[in-house]
Design a protein around this motif. Structure first.
Motif, PDB file in Angstrom:
ATOM      1  N   UNK A 181      45.348  18.432  73.889  1.00 49.09           N
ATOM      2  CA  UNK A 181      45.344  17.097  73.288  1.00 49.09           C
ATOM      3  C   UNK A 181      44.174  16.266  73.810  1.00 49.09           C
ATOM      4  N   UNK A 182      43.916  16.385  75.113  1.00 45.56           N
ATOM      5  CA  UNK A 182      42.795  15.644  75.696  1.00 45.56           C
ATOM      6  C   UNK A 182      41.476  16.126  75.095  1.00 45.56           C
ATOM      7  N   UNK A 183      41.326  17.448  74.948  1.00 38.51           N
ATOM      8  CA  UNK A 183      40.101  17.998  74.361  1.00 38.51           C
ATOM      9  C   UNK A 183      39.908  17.512  72.927  1.00 38.51           C
ATOM     10  N   UNK A 184      41.009  17.405  72.200  1.00 38.82           N
ATOM     11  CA  UNK A 184      40.915  16.922  70.815  1.00 38.82           C
ATOM     12  C   UNK A 184      40.409  15.478  70.780  1.00 38.82           C
ATOM     13  N   UNK A 185      40.906  14.649  71.690  1.00 35.46           N
ATOM     14  CA  UNK A 185      40.450  13.259  71.756  1.00 35.46           C
ATOM     15  C   UNK A 185      38.974  13.201  72.126  1.00 35.46           C
ATOM     16  N   UNK A 186      38.565  14.047  73.098  1.00 38.74           N
ATOM     17  CA  UNK A 186      37.161  14.062  73.518  1.00 38.74           C
ATOM     18  C   UNK A 186      36.257  14.477  72.358  1.00 38.74           C
ATOM     19  N   UNK A 187      36.683  15.457  71.589  1.00 37.90           N
ATOM     20  CA  UNK A 187      35.888  15.884  70.427  1.00 37.90           C
ATOM     21  C   UNK A 187      35.763  14.760  69.405  1.00 37.90           C
ATOM     22  N   UNK A 188      36.862  14.027  69.178  1.00 34.09           N
ATOM     23  CA  UNK A 188      36.824  12.920  68.222  1.00 34.09           C
ATOM     24  C   UNK A 188      35.914  11.797  68.722  1.00 34.09           C
ATOM     25  N   UNK A 189      35.969  11.521  70.022  1.00 32.98           N
ATOM     26  CA  UNK A 189      35.079  10.499  70.585  1.00 32.98           C
ATOM     27  C   UNK A 189      33.631  10.940  70.456  1.00 32.98           C
ATOM     28  N   UNK A 190      33.381  12.248  70.641  1.00 30.10           N
ATOM     29  CA  UNK A 190      32.028  12.771  70.460  1.00 30.10           C
ATOM     30  C   UNK A 190      31.525  12.559  69.045  1.00 30.10           C
ATOM     31  N   UNK A 191      32.382  12.824  68.073  1.00 28.57           N
ATOM     32  CA  UNK A 191      32.001  12.597  66.678  1.00 28.57           C
ATOM     33  C   UNK A 191      31.769  11.112  66.411  1.00 28.57           C
ATOM     34  N   UNK A 192      32.583  10.276  67.067  1.00 32.69           N
ATOM     35  CA  UNK A 192      32.410   8.826  66.910  1.00 32.69           C
ATOM     36  C   UNK A 192      31.050   8.385  67.443  1.00 32.69           C
ATOM     37  N   UNK A 193      30.625   8.944  68.568  1.00 39.66           N
ATOM     38  CA  UNK A 193      29.332   8.583  69.149  1.00 39.66           C
ATOM     39  C   UNK A 193      28.190   9.041  68.242  1.00 39.66           C
ATOM     40  N   UNK A 194      28.352  10.238  67.638  1.00 33.92           N
ATOM     41  CA  UNK A 194      27.330  10.722  66.705  1.00 33.92           C
ATOM     42  C   UNK A 194      27.223   9.780  65.503  1.00 33.92           C
ATOM     43  N   UNK A 195      28.385   9.378  64.975  1.00 36.34           N
ATOM     44  CA  UNK A 195      28.389   8.448  63.842  1.00 36.34           C
ATOM     45  C   UNK A 195      27.762   7.114  64.229  1.00 36.34           C
TER      46      UNK A 195
END
Length: 721
Positions: A320-334
């Motif tokens: 679950x933590x990894x999923x949140x980190x991946x989503x935050x990564x995508x947010x930073x790219x956006x």
């Protein structure tokens, strides 16, 4: 309620308990064992036994039961601890860990190993009974006596096996409360129940001790959400009255079970004849004792008062933590894409949009740092494994070595801590074997017999520095060079000390005179370097003859987000890890020197740095080929400095790291990739790999030139051949 829903919680908490058990065992002073440590070790085995029994893990329950009996004798002073006995306890801990792993994987534990450890524990118990066969008060003279004392101990502090228990569930919703009551029915018969969500009381008729019920329920709910006490008025009154006077007036059967280590009880036991039972012993005058605490306060914090704060921590799966980190990564790219678009707009007419983007950028970075901190765990997670390694390895080698740790609270990404354990283990074993001398050799050199090994960790910028330091003999330059020549490595006497020290990481390189089960096969150190480089780190060695060696590991704090320097070569954008960048400059003709072949070096502060033309190493078209018109970026990798020739510096930015091997394949000179604000993919460069790639290309071209320079054979030569 399906009890298998709580398997994962049981496995995780049991593993934590076993880790604590190993630490306590290694910290024991065999001459004067600490009573609290012995009690903590006993409670650990007791808790695991209770959970294993409820979940039906028979082998685990039987092993912990035998282990618990021996620990009980040890904490009551009836088993004299020796190094070999502690070794057996540590072996038992390893076996319990193996059994947990088997049950976690849905398998049955190794039956042969289970029978072997049980036999070992039983033999140890029999030997101690035989050794104390003189009938002394502390001797476990017979099984019935041991069982009686165990029952008394349960009654005194480890739980009351009363006929009726009153169990309070605190802060449990109605839906979950019904499930928990069903779980309690597995221990006996529910006589009555009442209350509300804040406090719901269940009266349970059971033969199971309160301690065992608590141990199992705490794998399902938080420890502060359950309270247990006897439902009988006399027991309840005794539980409420905890004054010293009331403790002294407790029934003899309860007072008899106080640890023998207590001063008054031990004195009375020494005065009593061997034929006396426990109760007459306590008729002797004793000093007032501390109020006895119930089991739940000894192993967990007390329940919080009504209206207090909720539990301050929760258990969340890594997925679950990894999923949140991946989503935050995508947010930073956006956010980077939007920021690039907004930067092209007029700041005057679009002021509010520019200000909003600035705020979004700050919030996105704060969010990223907050999420990344969730994955951060202290280095104690890693360091706690090495007291056992040092103890066993030094014993095999016949050496006396003390381990010291510093910076245990320094935090590192969880994925990195798990992957750094094996490299660190190799480095520690290497220091124990090759670094620190035998006690006799140290004495002859005027050193203390006991060697010292230090593990330390600290933050430095965006990196973590981990050091393995010993006070041994240090590295021998001449010996390393001689061994390197024997191994066919290309070396010279003009090599710097740093270059010579790096020889120990060459594949197949070993200075051991003979092969042992510790070292000597020439494997391990080369793997250490590859693994650390695979984590985006580097290894440095500092050594002084006769004083010791320090091996320093430099790692990024996380592999998910990277502070990088964007550079341009031709039309391509690349990312350099900011931690590797030292400075940039415009080279002049006086700074560049040509060496043999195609090698070019850059002189900077009396140091000559190898020059790497990025466009040549990575085959980038349309790039600047004139070194005097390029920008030289001074970077560091594998403990060496290089000068990278690029076209332009774009600037510093934070990038989300994407694993290239997982999504594509391994690319020489490249460690990972990222997505830029305009949607393009940019490669993150590996400094050491880039240098090796550049060297191979130069060698290949030189070989091709040498081959083409040879004259073609004549027809006569062909005929003769």
């Amino acid at each position: 309620m399906d009890i298998t829903d709580f398997y994962d919680t049981f496995f995780e908490e049991a593993e934590e308990l076993l880790t604590d058990m190993e630490r306590y065992l290694l910290e024991l002073n065999l001459e004067e064992p600490d009573a609290e440590q012995l009690n903590a070790i006993f409670r650990t085995a007791h808790s695991i036994k209770g959970g294993a029994g409820t979940f039906g893990f028979e082998a685990l329950q039987k092993t912990t039961h035998l282990f618990e009996n021996l620990l009980d004798h040890a904490r009551h002073g009836e088993l004299n601890l020796r190094r070999d006995i502690v070794d057996i306890f540590l072996e038992t801990k390893d076996m319990l860990n193996d059994q947990l792993t088997a049950y976690r994987n849905g398998e049955e534990p190794d039956q042969e190993a289970f029978e072997r450890i049980c036999k070992t524990l039983q033999q140890l118990a029999e030997e101690e009974i035989k050794a104390r066969g003189d009938g002394s008060p502390g001797a476990p003279a017979s099984q019935p006596q041991a069982q009686t004392r165990e029952a008394e101990t349960e009654a005194a502090g480890e739980g009351e096996p009363a006929a009726s228990l009153l169990i309070a569930l605190l802060g449990i919703s109605e839906e979950n409360r019904a499930l928990l009551v069903e779980e309690l029915e597995q221990f006996g018969t529910v006589i009555a129940q009442s209350g509300d969500a804040e406090r719901y009381e269940v009266e349970l008729e059971t033969t199971t001790s309160a301690a065992d019920i608590e141990s199992v329920m705490c794998f399902i709910i938080e420890p502060e959400q359950i309270e247990t006490r006897s439902a009988t008025p006399s027991a309840a009154a005794a539980a409420e009255d905890t004054s010293p006077a009331s403790q002294a007036a407790e029934p003899e059967s309860k007072a008899a079970a106080e640890p023998i280590a207590a001063s008054g009880a031990s004195e009375a036991a020494e005065q009593a004849p061997s034929s006396q039972t426990t109760a007459p012993e306590l008729a002797q005058p004793v000093e007032p004792q501390k109020p006895m605490e119930p089991k739940k306060t000894a192993s967990k914090p007390p329940a919080k008062p009504k209206g207090g704060a909720e539990n301050s921590s929760i258990r969340v799966s890594v997925e679950k933590v990894d999923q949140i980190i991946n989503l935050v990564g995508e947010l930073i790219i956006t956010q980077s894409m939007l920021d690039q678009t907004v930067s092209q707009l007029d700041g005057v007419t679009n002021g509010s949009l520019v200000n909003g983007m600035s705020l979004l950028q700050r919030n996105a970075r704060d969010l990223q740092e907050a999420v990344m901190s969730i994955r951060m765990i202290p280095m104690d997670f890693v360091f706690s494994r090495f007291p056992r390694v040092v103890r066993e390895t030094s014993s095999k080698l016949g050496k006396e070595i003390e381990l010291h740790t510093e910076g245990e609270s320094t935090e590192l990404d969880k994925s990195l801590t798990e992957r750094i354990i094996d490299p660190l283990t190799h480095l520690v074993r290497n220091s124990l074997d090759h670094g620190i001398e035998k006690p006799e050799e140290r004495e002859a050199l005027g050193k203390p017999r006991v060697g010292h090994l230090t593990l330390s960790a600290r933050h430095q910028g965006g990196n973590i520095i981990i050091e393995v330091k010993d006070d041994g003999a240090g590295l021998n330059r001449e010996k390393l060079l001689a061994k390197a020549r024997e191994s066919g490595l290309s070396v010279s006497d003009s090599m710097t000390d740093d270059e010579v020290w790096q020889l120990i990481f060459a594949a197949g390189f070993s200075t051991a005179k003979e092969v042992t089960d510790v070292s000597g096969r020439g494997v391990g150190m080369d793997v250490v370097k590859r693994n650390i480089q695979g984590l985006g780190g580097s290894v440095q060695i500092m050594s002084t003859a006769g004083q010791g060696t320090t091996i320093r590991i430099v790692l990024p704090l996380t592999l998910a987000i990277l502070d990088g320097m964007s550079i341009k070569v031709g039309d391509e954008i690349f990312i350099l890890p900011l931690s590797t960048v030292l400075q940039s400059l415009q080279p002049t003709k006086a700074d560049l020197y040509e060496m043999a072949g195609e090698d070019l070096v850059l002189r900077m502060r009396d140091e000559y740095l190898p020059v790497i033309a990025v466009h040549d190493a990575l085959d980038v078209e349309g790039a600047q080929t004139d070194p005097l018109r390029s920008i030289a970026v001074i970077v560091q990798g594998e403990g060496r400095r290089y000068a990278l020739l690029i076209d332009d510096l774009i600037g510093q930015q934070q990038v989300v790291v994407k694993n290239l091997e997982t999504n594509y394949r391994k690319v020489p000179g490249v460690s990972a990739a990222t997505i830029l604000g305009d949607g393009r993919v940019a490669l993150i460069l590996d400094i050491a790999g880039l240098h090796h790639l550049s060297q191979r290309k130069k060698e290949a071209r030189q070989t091709s030139l040498d081959t083409s320079a040879k004259p073609l054979p004549t027809s006569t030569e062909v005929a003769l051949s």
